[in-house]
Structure formats: structure tokens, C-alpha cells
Design an enzyme around this catalytic site. Structure first.
Site, short mmCIF file in Angstrom:
data_model
loop_
_atom_site.label_atom_id
_atom_site.label_comp_id
_atom_site.label_asym_id
_atom_site.label_seq_id
_atom_site.Cartn_x
_atom_site.Cartn_y
_atom_site.Cartn_z
N CYS A 125 0.64 -1.10 0.00
CA CYS A 125 -0.07 0.11 -0.09
C CYS A 125 0.83 1.23 0.01
O CYS A 125 1.55 1.48 -0.81
CB CYS A 125 -1.16 -0.22 1.21
SG CYS A 125 -2.49 1.19 0.92
N HIS A 150 -3.70 -5.23 0.60
CA HIS A 150 -3.19 -5.76 1.94
C HIS A 150 -3.16 -7.39 1.92
O HIS A 150 -4.07 -7.76 2.32
CB HIS A 150 -4.00 -5.23 3.20
CG HIS A 150 -3.86 -3.74 3.20
ND1 HIS A 150 -2.63 -3.32 4.02
CD2 HIS A 150 -4.40 -2.57 2.91
CE1 HIS A 150 -2.78 -1.89 3.98
NE2 HIS A 150 -3.65 -1.63 3.20
N GLU A 189 -1.99 -9.13 4.39
CA GLU A 189 -2.13 -9.51 5.66
C GLU A 189 -3.37 -9.66 6.37
O GLU A 189 -3.59 -10.16 7.41
CB GLU A 189 -1.23 -8.68 6.50
CG GLU A 189 -1.89 -7.11 6.70
CD GLU A 189 -1.45 -6.43 5.52
OE1 GLU A 189 -1.16 -6.86 4.58
OE2 GLU A 189 -1.67 -5.00 5.57
#
Ligand code: XMP
Length: 507
Positions: free
Chosen positions: A77, A165, A167
Site C-alpha cells: 500500500c 493488503h 495480511e
């Protein structure tokens, strides 16, 4: 030890990146973007986190990327936008803020970072800026319908970046992507396991402490218990544990937990200090004053006991990683620091050095290590319990008599949760004694007695919580048992507030 360094730009997801990397059995550390540690040969890769900032902000975090090209890098990001912007690309504000689910519509064939990830894989976007143009020498590796430059690679370097993202749970193949990075690209061996952590920690503790004596305060919680087990393994009876009965624990907890500690072979002294605590709490009704009085009394009691140990040099603490990570203040810290500090520190005059064997572990990792060290399930799977104990569940002034009533109520609630196999489904549960009385009727008599509230919540980390939707029949049974068995209580309520705006505890 092979390490991945995560440079934090203040994203709310930074800790999540670390947890996911560790789930892959790879050791990683979080550091603020402006305090980059020495990147020696053990550093196998660097991940640049997201940020609440835009690269176009005047105060946008400026990370020194001199390691780029030498060490594999993954920008996420803001990390992706920052590299694109810095090396000649163009980052602009998106017309619409891109937030939420998206799907990868194009994936460059044969790209190492995206190996095994199918077109249409769901990814999670959360950004206000977009990379309009990549720098020269950068190759596009994936796109979504709305975001053309959703990922890129720097030619001739192991430098990758993605706009989404990986994660976050909603990025379906996120863990695969992180694995491709840390294992295939960085070459990490996935050998950071509980067993390897225990071996290394025990051997480091042995050399750090040698024949020195260490004192540790046990609380009955997972962290201090696991810290004690590791230290015990390293230095045996040179570890002196102190377990204080502050008179604010659950029913029979002091005796039961002390017996478990002795069973585990720990060199532990139990100190009955109930009356010191009750005296210190006399007349106090303000929650913060109660907390302070408990904290201070604990230090006094602990200090007196520790002073009896001849030649003690170290104080061990069960500090864990979330308490240690230095928060990165870009637009406020990325980590919400809890305001609850039970022990403000021990008196200076003790001059003890600090040893913290769990300071690199997240809570779930502490549990895994505890399990692997053979910590009993009763200790391993307990609900969190506040340091000031029942004192903050007795609204208003605390007395020994009120503690006894609340212990009975709490014990009935918890026993029933266990019996009905609800205990492990609930994150935390307990009872609160209210500072009011209510009218009731028992037999032919009118009663005027105490009211208790039951609280059970679902949560991940205690920062937010929802009330547990316990079955009505279960609540009815618990309420009946409490009113019939606990003298002095004639009314039971169930707390149906979520956090925020309420909190888990009532004080
Ligand atoms: P709240 O009430 O803030 O609680 O929603 C969040 C979590 O923190 C625990 N808690 C404390 N723990 N000392 C502690 O060690 C305290 O003073 C304290 N106050 C609340 C609470 O039990 C919950 O797990």
C-alpha cells in the site's frame, strides 16, 4: 537467525503483517520507518507497511531506502506508492477512495511473488491514492478492474510492491503471497517454531543469568506462568517466584494456582496479603484511586518479600511483544496502548536488572510456547483477568464481605460456563457487584438485597468486544442458582452492552 524487518509507517495493519509472517514460522520484527536497525546478513528481507498518510502529504514518512536492491523488499500500500513516487512514477488521489474487496483481473505469468495465485483471487484494498504511472524499469505484475498498477516489480532487483493488503483475512491468497515473498524470494527457512524459540531462549537465559538469582511475580495469568517456566528450565531454583494473594482473586484461586505452580516444580512463595490490600482500599470509591492503591500495595508486599531473597540481581517480567513495539507516530500511534498499568515499576532502591523472556512474542505465541512447555490447560486457556481483580468488579468501596459475595456469584457463573462447554467460546466472563439494593420477595418475606450483573464478551484482543449471546436457558439457570445459593443477592442482570461505547469492566 534469519529475520524479516517490517518498517512501520503507522498502518493499523502493521502488527497483522508480523503475525502472518510468524504464522509462516519466520521470525520478524517491527521497527519505525525512521529508526531502521542495522540491516546485517541475518536480515533476509524488508517489508514496507501501509500508512494513514498519502505520499503527497507534506509530512509523509520518508524512509531511507538505501537497502533497496541489496535486500529483497516488499512494499505494501503506502510502501508501494512511496517507492513508485520516489523513483520517478506518479501517484495521484483516486477519484473514488478504494476500500474493500476487489479481484485480481490480471496476473503476470511466472511472477515469483504471485506464484500459485489465480486470476479472480479476492484482495483487500484500503487506499485513497493510486499509482497512475510506474517508474521506468518497473514492471506491472497485477491489476484489478479499478486499479491498473495493483502490483509491480523492479527490474533486476528482488523488489516487489502491491497496492492491496495481503495480511488481511479478506485477501484470500494473502498468506500464499507472503509465503512466496519470505520463503521463495527471501529464502527464509520456516524454522522459527515454538521448539526453536524455547531452545534459543533457554540457552540465552543460561548465559545471560549464569548463577544469578532472579525474582518473578506470578499472577496466575499465562504470561507470567510461561515466563517462569522458561526461566525455571534455564536456571532452576535460582528463579524465586512470588505469588501474592491480594484478596481480590476468584474463589479458591490462590490455593489452586499456588498448588499448580508447586506441581510444576517452581520455587514459589505464596504471600497472604489480603488484609494489607483491604486496608489500603478502605474508604476508596474512585476506580482510579482503587487501582493506584492496589498497585502501590502490590509493590510494597512484593518488595518486602523480594528483600528476603539473598543476593537477588534480576527482576523477571512477563512483558510481551505488543507492549514493546515502539509505536510509530505518523498520525497518532499505530498501536493503541492500554492505559491499564498494574505495576508502575519497582522501587529504585532494589536496583534490579530486568529480564523479559517473552518480549518478542505475541499473545497467541506465548500460549503455543506454554503448551509446548507442558503448561496445564487450566492455566493456559484461562480468560483474561484484570490485575486489580474483583476490586474493579465491586463498584464503590471494597470490603472483605463484598469480595466473598462476589466470589460466590462469580464461581457459580464460571462453573456453569465450564459445565455447559461455553467457557472456551467466551473471551472473558465475570460478575459485577452493584452498589445498590433492590426489593424482592422470598417466601412470604419482602427482601431488600444486592444486585449483581453478569458480563460475558466475545473479543480478539479486548480492544473491542461484543456481548456474548448466551442461551436464555443457561442464563435462567445461572440466575436461579445465584439467587438461591448466595445469601444477600436477590437480583441478577445480564450486561448486553458492546465495547465501544461501553467497556468490558464496569470500572
Ligand atoms: P476494559 O474494561 O478497558 O477492559 O474494556 C479491557 C481488558 O482489560 C482488562 N482490564 C484490566 N487489566 N488492569 C488489568 O490488568 C486493569 O486495571 C484493567 N482494567 C481492565 C479487562 O479485564 C479486559 O480484559
Amino acid at each position: 537467525m534469519q529475520t524479516i524487518i517490517i518498517l512501520d509507517h503507522g498502518s493499523q495493519y502493521t502488527q497483522l503483517i508480523a503475525r502472518k509472517v510468524r504464522e509462516l514460522n519466520v521470525y520478524c520484527e517491527i521497527h519505525p520507518y525512521n529508526k531502521i536497525p542495522d540491516l546485517g546478513p541475518e536480515v533476509a528481507g524488508v517489508i514496507l507497511s501501509g500508512s494513514p498518510c498519502s505520499v503527497r502529504d507534506e509530512n509523509a514518512p520518508q524512509t531511507d531506502l538505501s537497502f533497496k536492491g541489496r535486500i529483497p523488499v516488499l512494499g505494501i500500500c503506502y510502501g508501494a506508492q512511496y517507492m513508485a513516487d520516489k523513483f520517478g512514477g506518479e501517484v495521484i488521489a483516486s477519484k473514488i477512495r478504494e476500500y474493500g474487496r476487489a479481484r485480481l483481473s490480471h496476473i503476470e505469468a511466472g511472477n515469483k511473488l504471485l506464484k500459485g495465485i489465480p486470476v479472480n483471487s479476492q484482495v483487500w484494498m484500503s487506499h485513497g491514492d493510486t499509482i497512475l504511472r510506474l517508474p521506468e524499469d518497473y514492471t506491472l505484475i497485477c491489476s484489478t478492474e479499478n486499479v491498473e498498477n495493483a502490483g509491480y516489480k523492479v527490474n533486476g532487483e528482488e523488489t516487489y510492491a502491491i497496492q492491496f493488503h495481503p495480511e488481511v483475512y479478506h485477501s484470500t491468497d494473502g498468506l500464499k503471497l507472503l509465503k512466496n515473498f519470505v520463503v521463495d524470494i527471501c529464502g527464509c527457512g520456516q524454522d522459527w517454531t515454538e521448539a526453536s524459540f524455547i531452545d534459543t531462549t533457554v540457552s540465552n537465559l543460561k548465559s545471560q543469568l549464569s548463577n544469578d538469582k532472579v525474582v518473578l511475580g506470578l499472577s496466575g495469568g499465562v504470561d507470567s506462568s510461561v515466563a517462569a517456566m522458561l526461566l525455571h528450565k534455564a536456571i532452576g531454583n535460582n528463579l524465586n517466584c512470588i505469588f501474592v494473594d491480594n484478596g481480590l482473586l476468584r474463589k479458591n484461586e490462590f490455593e489452586d494456582v499456588l498448588a499448580s505452580y508447586k506441581d510444576m516444580g517452581l520455587n514459589v512463595v505464596g504471600v497472604d496479603a489480603k488484609h494489607e490490600f483491604y486496608d489500603a482500599l478502605k474508604g476508596l470509591t474512585d476506580p482510579e484511586k482503587k487501582r493506584k492503591a492496589i498497585g502501590k500495595t502490590f509493590i510494597d508486599v512484593f518488595d518486602a518479600q523480594a528483600n528476603k531473597i539473598n543476593g537477588v540481581k534480576w527482576l523477571a517480567q512477563g512483558t510481551i511483544y505488543p507492549d514493546v513495539i515502539e509505536s510509530c507516530s505518523v498520525k497518532g500511534p499505530s498501536v493503541t496502548i492500554k492505559s491499564h498499568h498494574n505495576v508502575g515499576g519497582l522501587p529504585e532502591h532494589m536496583k534490579l536488572k530486568i529480564v523479559e523472556p517473552l518480549r518478542t512474542l505475541f499473545k497467541d505465541e506465548v500460549r503455543k510456547v506454554g503448551k509446548s512447555l507442558g503448561l496445564k490447560p487450566e492455566l493456559l486457556n484461562r480468560h483474561p483477568f484484570p490485575g486489580p481483580g474483583l476490586a474493579i468488579r465491586i463498584l464503590g468501596e471494597v470490603t472483605g464481605e463484598k469480595v466473598k459475595i462476589l466470589q460466590e456469584v462469580d464461581a457459580i457463573f464460571i462453573e456453569n460456563l465450564k459445565r455447559e462447554k461455553l467457557y472456551d467460546k467466551v473471551w472473558q466472563a465475570g460478575a459485577v457487584l452493584l452498589p445498590i439494593q433492590s426489593v424482592g420477595v422470598m417466601g412470604d418475606e419482602r427482601t431488600y438485597e444486592r444486585v449483581v450483573a453478569l458480563r460475558a464478551v466475545e473479543s480478539v484482543d479486548g480492544m473491542t468486544a461484543d456481548w456474548s449471546h448466551l442461551p436464555y436457558d443457561f442464563l435462567a439457570e445461572v440466575s436461579n442458582q445465584i439467587i438461591n445459593r448466595v445469601k444477600g443477592v436477590n437480583r441478577v442482570c445480564y450486561d448486553i452492552s458492546s465495547k465501544p461505547p461501553a467497556t468490558i469492566e464496569w470500572e
